[in-house]
Design a protein around this motif. Structure first.
Motif, PDB file in Angstrom:
ATOM      1  N   ARG A   1       0.853  -1.182   0.000  1.00 29.44           N
ATOM      2  CA  ARG A   1       0.000   0.000   0.000  1.00 29.44           C
ATOM      3  C   ARG A   1       0.894   1.239   0.000  1.00 29.44           C
ATOM      4  N   THR A   2       0.675   2.134  -0.960  1.00 28.69           N
ATOM      5  CA  THR A   2       1.454   3.376  -1.022  1.00 28.69           C
ATOM      6  C   THR A   2       0.979   4.311   0.073  1.00 28.69           C
ATOM      7  N   VAL A   3       1.931   4.837   0.838  1.00 24.44           N
ATOM      8  CA  VAL A   3       1.624   5.760   1.934  1.00 24.44           C
ATOM      9  C   VAL A   3       2.653   6.890   1.928  1.00 24.44           C
ATOM     10  N   ARG A   4       2.343   7.945   2.677  1.00 21.56           N
ATOM     11  CA  ARG A   4       3.311   9.028   2.870  1.00 21.56           C
ATOM     12  C   ARG A   4       3.843   8.885   4.274  1.00 21.56           C
ATOM     13  N   ARG A   5       5.150   8.925   4.373  1.00 16.93           N
ATOM     14  CA  ARG A   5       5.809   8.800   5.672  1.00 16.93           C
ATOM     15  C   ARG A   5       6.964   9.793   5.681  1.00 16.93           C
ATOM     16  N   ARG A   6       6.977  10.633   6.699  1.00 16.18           N
ATOM     17  CA  ARG A   6       7.981  11.690   6.772  1.00 16.18           C
ATOM     18  C   ARG A   6       7.992  12.525   5.491  1.00 16.18           C
ATOM     19  N   ARG A   7       6.784  12.795   4.991  1.00 15.92           N
ATOM     20  CA  ARG A   7       6.556  13.622   3.797  1.00 15.92           C
ATOM     21  C   ARG A   7       7.083  12.998   2.515  1.00 15.92           C
ATOM     22  N   ARG A   8       7.390  11.705   2.554  1.00 21.56           N
ATOM     23  CA  ARG A   8       7.853  11.029   1.346  1.00 21.56           C
ATOM     24  C   ARG A   8       6.964   9.823   1.089  1.00 21.56           C
ATOM     25  N   ALA A   9       6.796   9.520  -0.190  1.00 19.01           N
ATOM     26  CA  ALA A   9       6.012   8.338  -0.561  1.00 19.01           C
ATOM     27  C   ALA A   9       6.848   7.091  -0.296  1.00 19.01           C
ATOM     28  N   CYS A  10       6.217   6.091   0.250  1.00 19.61           N
ATOM     29  CA  CYS A  10       6.858   4.809   0.455  1.00 19.61           C
ATOM     30  C   CYS A  10       5.775   3.735   0.394  1.00 19.61           C
ATOM     31  N   THR A  11       6.176   2.497   0.565  1.00 22.69           N
ATOM     32  CA  THR A  11       5.219   1.402   0.493  1.00 22.69           C
ATOM     33  C   THR A  11       5.140   0.701   1.843  1.00 22.69           C
ATOM     34  N   ALA A  12       3.929   0.619   2.363  1.00 18.04           N
ATOM     35  CA  ALA A  12       3.698  -0.176   3.573  1.00 18.04           C
ATOM     36  C   ALA A  12       3.478  -1.607   3.096  1.00 18.04           C
TER      37      ALA A  12
END
Length: 160
Positions: free
Chosen positions: A96-107
């Motif tokens: 699942r694509t998420v934003r973490r620390r203002r950056r896109a990443c994948t959970a």
């Protein structure tokens, strides 16, 4: 039925995670516990794809596991099944694509469900349930850490 689930945030796109996760030829290179892999089917990766991999257990013993892709929704969900002694396993990978620390990443969540298929499997589950769940959680965390490490960008800009 016992269920163990673990999530890791990986700084890569879901597409990149999916490509590595489903590249069976690359699997022994990034998965630290996989010694060798043999593909048992031909054709593109998807439902019906079957392979065997030789994995090292925490006690150092080698174990041959056979996996079958039962469902596949690129690049979001992959469901595998694996038959054990007295237990059937279902492993579900969810991206699942998420934003973490203002950056896109994948959970990336990997969930393993164990369904006893014989009295032996139910007995072992009763006797070793908590211990087995901790061992499975540790193995899933290691697999996710290996996946994240393999997708980590390398810094080639450093001067020699």
């Amino acid at each position: 039925m016992s269920t163990v689930a673990v999530t890791e945030f990986i700084e890569a796109s879901a597409g990149d995670v999916w490509r590595l996760l489903t590249d069976l030829a690359a699997r022994p290179r990034w998965l630290s516990t996989a010694d060798r892999l043999q593909t048992l089917t031909t054709g593109p990766f998807g439902p019906g794809t079957r392979w065997q991999e030789c994995r090292e257990r925490p006690d150092g013993e080698l174990l041959v596991e056979e996996f079958l892709v039962t469902a596949c929704d690129p690049p979001h969900r992959l469901v595998l099944s694996s038959a054990g002694i007295g237990v059937d396993y279902r492993i579900t990978w969810t991206l699942r694509t998420v934003r973490r620390r203002r950056r896109a990443c994948t959970a990336v969540t990997v969930e393993q469900k164990a369904e006893p298929t014989a009295a032996y499997g139910r007995l072992v589950g009763l006797l070793l349930g908590g211990l087995a769940a901790r061992a499975v959680e540790s193995a899933l965390r290691r697999d996710l850490a290996d996946l994240a490490h393999a997708l980590r960008p390398t810094d080639t800009s450093a001067a020699a």
